[in-house]
Design a protein around this motif. Structure first.
Motif: not given
Lengths: 348, 293
Positions: B246-251, B253-254
């Motif tokens: 989990v990268l910050i971009g995923n967080v 997006e989530q």
């Protein structure tokens, strides 16, 4: 899925292009799970009713909800699962269906309508579309022990060979069932224990997936995958080494049902669409394409292949269903607790 | 700090250029009108919206809680991991791109436009498709492992690990490093290099004292164009990381996916701060580079 996605994108684009010129064209906006319909059915619907279908897909209930809630797109028909329908009813996001426009409801097995009352008392808001269980799909060439328990997806022997469900309720439901708790648990200590179990599982998991589990299991990418029963028949057909089992600790039984959100601008079109989906020939066509269990008695009668008609995967015997529990909507607070704990698992 | 100065590839200032643009000024202003409309509609307004959501709660009262979310251990870890992976990718891109750009620069005209073409060619295909293709290549039963298996060689299992994500980043963003460096190198006056050699500098000295400083603006824009998209990506980590990393971009997006626009915007603002810091550092080096010129 990619093909359907492209088609959907093209369809949306086409609609956007024609949007200005033909204002009085009849359109119904449908929002469904990924790969959850035979695309031909949409053409047949357009032919029969003259109503154009604008079709979109989602991967998880949790993705669908905010779009309906914000009203960003005026969807007419949506197909969420049980607990999510309950949440939508509680938050006043759904219209009551006028069943005068859905006479084909008579083909839906009353047994399923009865189980649907758990989330939709009085069957006022929803019409069951598909149902199934959550279970383990395993590759017989890679697993040489009998599989009958969730313990195998937490077994270090299969490190890197496990595909876990990337969906908060399913992941926690499995962990809770394995620990012997209710999968609708709201007890924080139990949830914490489930979280610890999932955290312990994290290093063993190859990937967290939803729709991709199917192709990966067919390709022999992993030995064990957590999967919805509906995918099992299809995957077994593509790769005979695969076997599906509902573990002895029990699992989740779910119903996905059509509902009409309050974003709908054309409720009659929505009802026409739902009615069309309940036609036995159409339900059969969908069943054959997506292989998810249909609650449609008419369609089940029409299945020619006896083996499929009596398949314990598509239509599990009562003793399996007795072990399974349906999800309930647990309220905003518990829901965010689940999500918080799930993020802690995945943020490992 | 001027964003545009960092992003565009600097070319040595030429007086001819300056005088030519003089008389055309009014016309040029008029021509910029569509761009200004574009910028307001697609850059300024969305930024204002992100600031609004990032600094308010769902009942529109001011709060810093969305920004403070970054201190949550999970988010902090995602940010740290994103910074690490994007830094590593940027360094790898630079190490690969600089020699390549030099080779391109030295090679003859015909063959170099061919190589540039080769670098740009993959970009004609959609970035998502290419990343999904990498998934198929790297998988356990993927192309590489099938070939290795055939020759009874040990298999590589890098899919769903940080290594796969770095590979995806390097693969996707390498052209953005090569092209700016190449563009700067090709414009370095050959006479300057000849002068250095005449004055007794050897190859190494010429490179370190002349070519490298002169090419710094290209390196800087290359680093920016690789580092920023790597830091913010969520697609590459989803596809090649199997949803495990989990990268910050995923967080972010989530958060947007589950409908929490306030938290998503707050975290985006934090990320924006990191990007601004990195660009401030870069532009400092850039100035030193320019002063050497």
């Amino acid at each position: 899925m990619k093909k359907i996605f492209t088609l959907t994108a093209l369809l949306i684009f086409a609609v956007m292009l024609t949007g200005c010129s033909s204002k009085n064209e009849k359109k119904v906006y449908v929002y469904n799970w990924g790969e959850y319909i035979d695309p031909e059915v949409l053409d047949l619907f357009e032919e029969e009713t003259g109503i154009k279908v604008v079709y979109d897909e989602f991967e998880q209930n949790e993705d669908m909800y905010p779009k309906i809630q914000s009203g960003a797109v005026n969807y007419d028909v949506v197909c969420p699962s049980d607990y999510m329908i309950q949440k939508m009813i509680e938050n006043d996001l759904l219209y009551e269906i006028n069943f005068d426009n859905v006479p084909n409801i008579k083909y839906i097995d009353p047994a399923y309508l009865k189980s649907a009352e758990a989330f939709d008392p009085g069957n006022k808001y929803s019409v069951p579309y598909c149902w199934g269980t959550v279970g383990i799909l395993y590759n017989k060439t890679m697993v040489d022990e009998p599989v009958d328990s969730w313990s195998i997806i937490f077994d270090e022997k299969y490190a890197g060979n496990i595909l876990m469900m990337d969906s908060v309720r399913d992941a926690f439901g499995i962990a809770l069932k394995y620990l012997g708790y209710d999968l609708n648990s709201t007890n924080e200590a139990e949830l914490e224990e489930a979280k610890a179990l999932l955290q312990k599982q994290y290093p063993l998991v190859q990937a967290y997936v939803v729709d991709q589990v199917r192709d990966k299991m067919i390709g022999g990418e992993a030995a064990i995958g957590v999967i919805y029963s509906g995918e099992a028949i299809y995957t077994k057909r593509e790769n005979p080494d695969l076997e599906y089992v509902v573990p002895k600790e029990g699992s989740n039984v779910w119903i996905d049902a059509w509902v009409i959100p309050k974003t709908s601008k054309n409720k009659e079109y929505a009802e026409a669409f739902i009615n069309f989906m309940c036609k036995p020939e159409i339900a059969l066509k969908n069943f054959e394409y997506i292989t998810y269990s249909t609650p449609n008695m008419g369609a089940r009668e029409l299945i020619e292949d006896e083996e499929i008609k009596n398949s314990p995967i598509a239509f599990p015997p009562q003793e399996i269903l007795d072990r399974c529990t349906a999800y309930k909507y647990l309220g905003e607070e518990v829901e965010s607790l689940y999500i918080q704990k799930w993020n802690e698992v995945k943020g490992e | 700090m001027k964003l545009r100065n960092v992003l565009k590839t600097r070319t040595p200032k030429s007086p001819v250029h300056k005088s030519a643009s003089g008389p055309n000024m009014p016309k040029a202003k008029w021509l910029s009108f569509p761009y200004i409309v574009w910028m307001i509609g697609f850059i300024i307004i969305p930024l204002v919206v992100i600031f609004y959501y990032g600094l308010t709660t769902s009942d529109s009262t001011f709060t810093l809680n969305n920004i403070a979310l970054v201190m949550d251990p999970i988010n902090l870890k995602a940010l740290k991991q994103a910074l690490e992976l994007s830094l590593v990718s940027t360094v790898i891109c630079l190490l690969l791109a600089y020699p390549l750009a030099m080779i391109l620069n030295k090679s003859k005209m015909n063959s170099n436009s061919f190589i540039v073409m080769i670098i740009i060619l993959p970009m004609w295909m959609n970035f998502l498709l290419r990343t999904i293709a990498w998934q198929n290549i790297l998988e356990k039963t993927g192309i590489i492992n099938t070939i290795l298996n055939f020759f009874k060689l040990p298999t590589v299992n890098i899919i769903n690990t940080p290594a796969a994500i770095i590979l995806g980043m390097v693969y996707n963003f390498l052209p953005f490093m090569v092209l700016p460096i190449y563009n700067v190198l090709i414009k370095i006056d050959q006479d300057v290099i000849n002068a250095a050699r005449d004055l007794g500098a050897n190859g190494m000295q010429t490179f370190l004292k002349i070519i490298l400083p002169l090419s710094l603006p290209g390196v800087i824009s290359g680093i920016t164009m690789v580092f920023v998209p790597s830091l913010t990506t969520f697609v590459i980590s989803t596809i090649l990381g199997g949803n495990k990393i989990v990268l910050i971009g995923n967080v972010i997006e989530q958060q947007f996916r589950v409908g929490n626009w306030h938290a998503g915007s707050g975290l985006s603002l934090v990320l924006m701060i990191f990007i601004l810091i990195s660009m401030a550092i870069l532009s400092k080096y850039d100035k030193e580079g320019s002063s050497l010129w």
